[in-house]
Design a protein around this motif. Sequence first.
Motif, short mmCIF file in Angstrom:
data_model
loop_
_atom_site.label_atom_id
_atom_site.label_comp_id
_atom_site.label_asym_id
_atom_site.label_seq_id
_atom_site.Cartn_x
_atom_site.Cartn_y
_atom_site.Cartn_z
N ALA B 156 0.82 -1.22 0.00
CA ALA B 156 0.00 0.00 0.00
C ALA B 156 0.85 1.27 0.00
O ALA B 156 0.45 2.29 -0.56
CB ALA B 156 -0.94 0.00 1.21
N TYR B 157 2.02 1.19 0.64
CA TYR B 157 2.85 2.39 0.74
C TYR B 157 4.02 2.36 -0.25
O TYR B 157 4.79 3.32 -0.31
CB TYR B 157 3.39 2.55 2.16
CG TYR B 157 2.33 2.97 3.17
CD1 TYR B 157 2.04 4.31 3.37
CD2 TYR B 157 1.63 2.03 3.89
CE1 TYR B 157 1.07 4.71 4.28
CE2 TYR B 157 0.65 2.40 4.81
CZ TYR B 157 0.38 3.74 4.99
OH TYR B 157 -0.58 4.13 5.90
N GLY B 158 4.12 1.28 -1.02
CA GLY B 158 5.24 1.19 -1.96
C GLY B 158 6.58 1.26 -1.25
O GLY B 158 7.49 1.97 -1.68
N ILE B 159 6.69 0.50 -0.15
CA ILE B 159 7.95 0.48 0.61
C ILE B 159 9.04 -0.11 -0.29
O ILE B 159 8.84 -1.16 -0.87
CB ILE B 159 7.80 -0.39 1.88
CG1 ILE B 159 6.59 0.01 2.70
CG2 ILE B 159 9.09 -0.37 2.70
CD1 ILE B 159 6.68 1.32 3.39
N PRO B 160 10.19 0.56 -0.39
CA PRO B 160 11.29 0.00 -1.21
C PRO B 160 11.65 -1.40 -0.72
O PRO B 160 11.52 -1.70 0.47
CB PRO B 160 12.45 0.97 -0.97
CG PRO B 160 11.83 2.23 -0.47
CD PRO B 160 10.57 1.84 0.23
N GLU B 161 12.12 -2.23 -1.63
CA GLU B 161 12.32 -3.64 -1.27
C GLU B 161 13.44 -3.84 -0.26
O GLU B 161 13.57 -4.93 0.30
CB GLU B 161 12.53 -4.50 -2.53
CG GLU B 161 13.67 -4.04 -3.44
CD GLU B 161 14.98 -4.74 -3.14
OE1 GLU B 161 14.97 -5.92 -2.79
OE2 GLU B 161 16.03 -4.06 -3.27
N HIS B 162 14.24 -2.81 -0.02
CA HIS B 162 15.28 -2.99 0.99
C HIS B 162 14.85 -2.51 2.38
O HIS B 162 15.67 -2.34 3.28
CB HIS B 162 16.60 -2.33 0.56
CG HIS B 162 16.50 -0.86 0.27
ND1 HIS B 162 15.79 -0.36 -0.79
CD2 HIS B 162 17.02 0.21 0.91
CE1 HIS B 162 15.89 0.96 -0.80
NE2 HIS B 162 16.63 1.32 0.23
N PHE B 163 13.54 -2.32 2.56
CA PHE B 163 12.98 -2.06 3.89
C PHE B 163 11.88 -3.07 4.18
O PHE B 163 11.19 -3.51 3.26
CB PHE B 163 12.38 -0.65 3.96
CG PHE B 163 13.40 0.44 4.17
CD1 PHE B 163 13.76 0.85 5.44
CD2 PHE B 163 14.00 1.05 3.08
CE1 PHE B 163 14.70 1.85 5.62
CE2 PHE B 163 14.95 2.05 3.25
CZ PHE B 163 15.30 2.45 4.53
#
Lengths: 206, 206
Positions: B156-163
């Motif tokens: 939903a928030y488009g969290i970067p894949e390294h988080f």
Amino acid sequence: MSTAKKHPKAPTPPSSKLAATDHPVHDLIARRFSPRAFANKPIDDATLRSIFEAARWAPSAFNAQPWSFIVARREDETAFEKASSMLMDGNKRWATEAAALVLVMAQTHDPETGRNYSHGRHDVGLATGFLLLQALDHDVYAHPMAGIHRDKIAEAYGIPEHFEPITALALGYLGEPADLPDDLEERERAPRSRRPQDDFVHMGEW
Amino acid sequence: MSTAKKHPKAPTPPSSKLAATDHPVHDLIARRFSPRAFANKPIDDATLRSIFEAARWAPSAFNAQPWSFIVARREDETAFEKASSMLMDGNKRWATEAAALVLVMAQTHDPETGRNYSHGRHDVGLATGFLLLQALDHDVYAHPMAGIHRDKIAEAYGIPEHFEPITALALGYLGEPADLPDDLEERERAPRSRRPQDDFVHMGEW
């Protein structure tokens, strides 16, 4: 009410170590840093117990309290030497001057149900945060170290398989930066730095 | 120097929530608990900034500062509703009365070098510990929650894949336990409990 006992003769931290905050924070947080120069002064039992009591009352997922600590005081030479040998060389240079070394373990699962403690490391970190600030309220500085021999710790201490070594802490009263080797003295006096809030505080959306 | 602004008219915590310590600890640690009853009162910007500033100055392995926060204030209805929908139902019952919800992320690796941030969760926990105590210095209570929809947050928030999403926090001034549903009021008044130090502090050897 503060539990601190003041030590007026103790060295003061290099002024470069006071956090250059963009917004005010509590004094314990502003003046906390991770020193390498420690005084040759033991930590008494009441102070140590207070420091771990702070960790004890940290919150944890489902109140699992997944933390465990092995404490090696300098006065107990055998225990201290053993704990020292768990540190990587870069840390051994200065941390063996601390008053105590602490090995920090996190529970990984419940050995009876097999349930995974997915918040173990997080919760141990949180408890360590409480521990650091409580220590400072006694003028005891704590330097957390990632550079440890985890496998060696697990074997040498017979850590149960449902715990994993995470960090070590050097604990002690502040010493004189001038007593450190030159390269470490320079680091001891270097200003602390952090990314600005805009880098990691997202209002509403990432 | 304390950064606290006192709110003399604020409800006092149930006395059962004061930590029944075996050894003295700092007042901020003794009176911290994870409430479910929050007052209908916003947290001003200066206070929020001070709370995140405390996290900012936490230590982390190699000073990687692997934390990130999404803050949803109640005044921003769209943001707050979105953050609320990331909570599991048990938390939604009470946490949606808080003044702000915070989603907490940990960095898992460096996207450029691929280097693993093995201390990410630990260090985010430690920073959260600082955040909780700084909040309390402003009389703002924080209730950390493990019960969140992590995959939903990431998407939903488009969290970067390294988080990776780790926890959420409900933040607010203390409310009245009597305003809670009966079962939650009972939990709000229940004494806090912790294992004794002998269970997790090992002197010298495990």
